[in-house]
Every structure is written in C-alpha cells, then in structure tokens.
Write a protein that holds these residues in place. Structure first.
Motif, PDB file in Angstrom:
ATOM      1  N   LYS A 257      -7.306  -3.798   1.667  1.00 24.62           N
ATOM      2  CA  LYS A 257      -6.595  -3.726   2.951  1.00 24.62           C
ATOM      3  C   LYS A 257      -7.457  -4.297   4.079  1.00 24.62           C
TER       4      LYS A 257
ATOM      5  N   GLU B 190      -0.491   2.147  -3.304  1.00 29.79           N
ATOM      6  CA  GLU B 190      -1.798   2.683  -2.914  1.00 29.79           C
ATOM      7  C   GLU B 190      -2.918   1.701  -3.287  1.00 29.79           C
ATOM      8  N   ILE B 191      -2.972   0.562  -2.620  1.00 35.11           N
ATOM      9  CA  ILE B 191      -3.996  -0.436  -2.913  1.00 35.11           C
ATOM     10  C   ILE B 191      -5.341   0.012  -2.346  1.00 35.11           C
ATOM     11  N   ASP B 192      -6.411  -0.621  -2.815  1.00 36.36           N
ATOM     12  CA  ASP B 192      -7.764  -0.233  -2.435  1.00 36.36           C
ATOM     13  C   ASP B 192      -8.020  -0.498  -0.948  1.00 36.36           C
ATOM     14  N   ALA B 193      -8.891   0.339  -0.351  1.00 42.14           N
ATOM     15  CA  ALA B 193      -9.176   0.228   1.082  1.00 42.14           C
ATOM     16  C   ALA B 193      -9.856  -1.091   1.415  1.00 42.14           C
TER      17      ALA B 193
ATOM     18  N   ASP C 180       0.822  -1.204   0.000  1.00 40.90           N
ATOM     19  CA  ASP C 180       0.000   0.000   0.000  1.00 40.90           C
ATOM     20  C   ASP C 180       0.858   1.258   0.000  1.00 40.90           C
TER      21      ASP C 180
ATOM     22  N   SER D 235     -17.795   7.845   1.461  1.00 42.07           N
ATOM     23  CA  SER D 235     -17.399   6.528   1.938  1.00 42.07           C
ATOM     24  C   SER D 235     -16.712   6.654   3.288  1.00 42.07           C
TER      25      SER D 235
END
Length: 436
Positions: free
Chosen positions: A107, A101-104, A97, A300
């Motif tokens: 994670k 910057e991977i998706d929330a 991440d 979100s």
C-alpha cells in the motif's frame, strides 16, 4: 460561488445515492471482515464505501468541466486530470485492500506511485515561500520528493484516524471547508487563477464527505475502508499541493508599505506552509504518536493497535458519538483558527477566541459523563438520548452504561461472526437495533 456550490451538491448527491447499492454489493462480495481486537464496532460491517466516494469525485469533476466558469480550470490547468489519475490508482489499491487485505508495504508503494503519477502530470510543488528568505524555487527532484512526502503523510494520517463511525469523513469535511475558504479568498480577492483548482478540489471533497456521512454516522451501516480513507486523503493533499506550490507569492503584490505592514500582509503567503499541517494536525499527531508507541514496544510502525486518540477518548468514559464530536471540535478549532489568522494576523481577538474555545474543549474532556438535556418544549426536535426520562428509563440506561463499560473494560471482547443469528445491523437481514 454558485458553480462551486452546484458542484458540491452534485458530488454529495451522487455519493449519497450510490452508497446504498455499494453497501449491498460489499455484502454480496464478502467485503465484511471479521471483528478484530482493535475494532470498536460489534457487528461485521461492509466496507468499500470508497467506491461511492470515487464516483462522486468523478461526477463532481464532470459537472465542473461543463460549467461556464469552472471549465476554465480544465482548459488552463492539467491538475484536475492529474488528480483523477492519482485518485483512480489509489482507489483501486484501496478496493483490493478492503477485499483481500494486502500488505502495508505494498500500500505504501502504491501511495508513492499515485503521488508520482500526479507529479508527472504537473500537480507538484514548484516553489515554497520561506519567512525571511522569500520565494525559493525548487529543483525537479526537490519538488517531486516534497510532493510525494506530503501526499503519503496526508493519506496515512487520514487512514490512521478512521477508527470511529463518521470520524474521518467529518474531520476531512471540516478541513476541506476551511481550506476552501482560504483558496477561494486567494482566487477571488487577489484574482489569482492558479488557486481555482484548489478551490474546486476542496468543494468536491466536501461533497464526497457530506454524501457519505449519513450512511457512516454511528451506528454505521457501511465503512469507507481504505478505498475511501486513502482517496479523501489524496484529494486533501492535492488541494494543499496546488495552492502551496503553484501560486506565486509575488503575484499578490504584498511587498509594499512599511516593513511592519509587509510582515502582516505576507501572512497569507506563509499560511500555505501551515494550512496543510493545521487541517490534518490531529490525524498527524495521532500518526506520530502511533509510530513512536509501536517502535517503543518493538513493533512495526504499521502494526494496528487500540492506542489511537479516539480509542483513548472511549477508554476515559466518553460515548462513541461524544468522542467523535470532541475530535470534530478540535479539528475545527485548529483549521478555522489558522484561517482566521491568515485573514487578520494583527487581531488579538483571534488569539483570545482560540484560547477561550480551547478552554471549553478541555472542560468537555474533563466531563465525559455529562449528558445535556433539552428543555421539555424542545424534546420532540432532539434525539431520544437528550430527552428527560423517568426512573425506569434511567435504570435501563444505567444497565446499558454498565454493559458498555464492560465492553470496553479489561475483559476480552468476543467477536461476532458475519452472518451469525441476531446480527442484523450490518447484514441487511432485518431491522436495525434502535438501542445503540
């Protein structure tokens, strides 16, 4: 106690010595994202500080495994191995991440898997003590769900509070210190060996934070990133799970004497239900407020903004360092207040002390621009900002204050690109500015 102290020092030393090379590696690897609208810092700063913290964790566990008394923890319990497995997984997700910057949601799934890995290897809540009910044994599914929920909440609470230089590491270090005292007291005073893993986890966590803090204090030269914040959140949750769900309250033999004495003596049994909440009380409150605030706006819950508690402290006029110290103060007040209450629940002095210190904290919040000045004989021992200055220096300070106010005002902040001319604090291209 000496072996715990040795483990803490080794963990801190390894973390401290590795943070410098990790910083250079992060710069070379490009783990220096552009300045975002919600960020407080003005210069691109490398992340991946969690790499050094993870190797500090490994060093602490390795040293403890070779010490005479602490080696019994590894022989009698599988919890250290469970912690290392879950920590390795959550650390790997954090490193990815920090770089990509991977998706929330990805994670979140990784956090649940890491918690599940620990559950499979035995680090889970088996029973909980309830006031007026006694010890309640949990089914396998109930224990798994409660364990996963505690791990995910703790990880995200620590991750949410990681917004100022040195804030997350310092608050977790304070929480770990209070938790170590509590777990060590259960192990040493009551002779319950099941509390030893929690004491070990807390000592290692303190070492990880103390070793990283010198590099992360304002102005920070490196950030821990999600690889660090999620890692220390998981270690903190692992200690709470170990002492909450593994220590049988019946072993303490507190059910003796009158009913009034039994109620007072049972406080150490019920505190495990509260201690994991008190040590993350401020991060958890920030997490809940952020979710309510974002959903109220139709956003979100994972959408980032500048409405966190530390952002609000900056907006009302506190300096960066002062905002961090205020958060430290209230974290210590809640954590050590709960610890003192677990030792002697019948003492009114504990309640009065907490109230008095809370009043002091409120006064500090109402005086954001008050700057303490050291006496002249002590000026050589304190930072320059606490020394008495002449008129010219005061004028320069006022100009700097006006610039900072403009920075945090309504005007749009201009991000500084990585590698831009004059940006040397975070890119190791020149000397660090002394005016920040």
């Amino acid at each position: 106690m000496r072996e715990y102290l040795l483990t803490l020092c080794i963990t801190a030393a390894v973390t401290y010595l590795l943070t410098g090379p990790v910083r250079k590696f992060a710069i070379v690897a490009g783990a220096m994202p552009e300045i975002r609208a919600r960020d407080v810092h003005r210069e691109p700063t490398p992340r991946l500080g969690g790499i050094a913290m993870f190797f500090g964790l490994c060093a602490g566990l390795l040293v403890a495994d070779h010490l005479t008394n602490l080696s019994e923890v590894f022989e009698k319990s599988n919890e250290p191995r469970a912690l290392l497995s879950g920590a390795a997984l959550i650390w790997l997700i954090g490193v990815l991440d920090d770089k990509f910057e991977i998706d929330a949601l990805i994670k979140l799934g990784g956090q649940m898997i890491a918690a599940g890995v620990m559950v499979v290897q035995g680090l889970t809540i088996l029973w909980i003590p309830l006031p007026g009910v006694g010890t309640v044994a949990l089914t396998q599914w109930q224990g798994t769900l409660l364990t996963v929920a505690l791990v995910v909440i703790t990880i995200n609470a620590v991750n949410f509070v990681d917004g100022l230089d040195g804030l997350a590491a310092g608050m977790v270090c304070i929480a770990a210190a209070a938790f170590f005292m509590y777990a060590y007291r259960i192990w040493y005073s009551y002779g319950i060996e099941a509390a030893a893993p929690a004491s070990l986890f807390a000592a290692i966590l303190m070492g990880m934070c103390l070793g990283f803090l010198p590099h992360n204090m304002h102005p920070a030269r490196i950030f821990m990133g999600d690889s660090g914040s999620m890692l220390i959140g998981l270690v903190l949750a692992a200690g709470a799970i170990s002492v909450t769900g593994q220590v049988d309250p019946d072993v303490m033999k507190l059910f003796s004497g009158s009913e009034r004495n039994a109620v007072h003596q049972m406080v150490p049994v019920y505190i495990p239900l509260l201690m994991p909440l008190t040590i993350i009380a401020i991060p958890a409150a920030d997490l809940i407020l952020a979710i309510v605030r974002r959903t109220w706006r139709g956003q979100s819950p994972f959408a980032a903004d500048r409405g966190h508690l530390h952002h609000r402290l900056l907006e009302i006029g506190h300096s960066h360092s002062r905002a961090v110290l205020i958060m430290y103060f209230f974290s210590a007040l809640i954590a050590f207040g709960a610890l003192a209450y677990s030792v002697n629940a019948a003492s009114m002095w504990i309640v009065l002390s907490v109230v008095f210190l809370s009043a002091i904290g409120l006064v500090l919040l109402l005086l954001p621009r008050f700057t303490p000045r050291a006496p002249r004989w002590a000026e050589s021992f304190v930072p320059p900002r606490y020394r008495r200055r002449g008129a010219a220096a005061v004028t320069a300070s006022e100009s700097e204050t006006a610039a900072v106010a403009k920075e945090f005002g309504d005007e749009e902040r201009v991000p500084v690109a990585a590698g831009a001319p004059g940006v040397n604090g975070a890119t190791a291209l020149g000397s660090r500015s002394r005016t920040r």
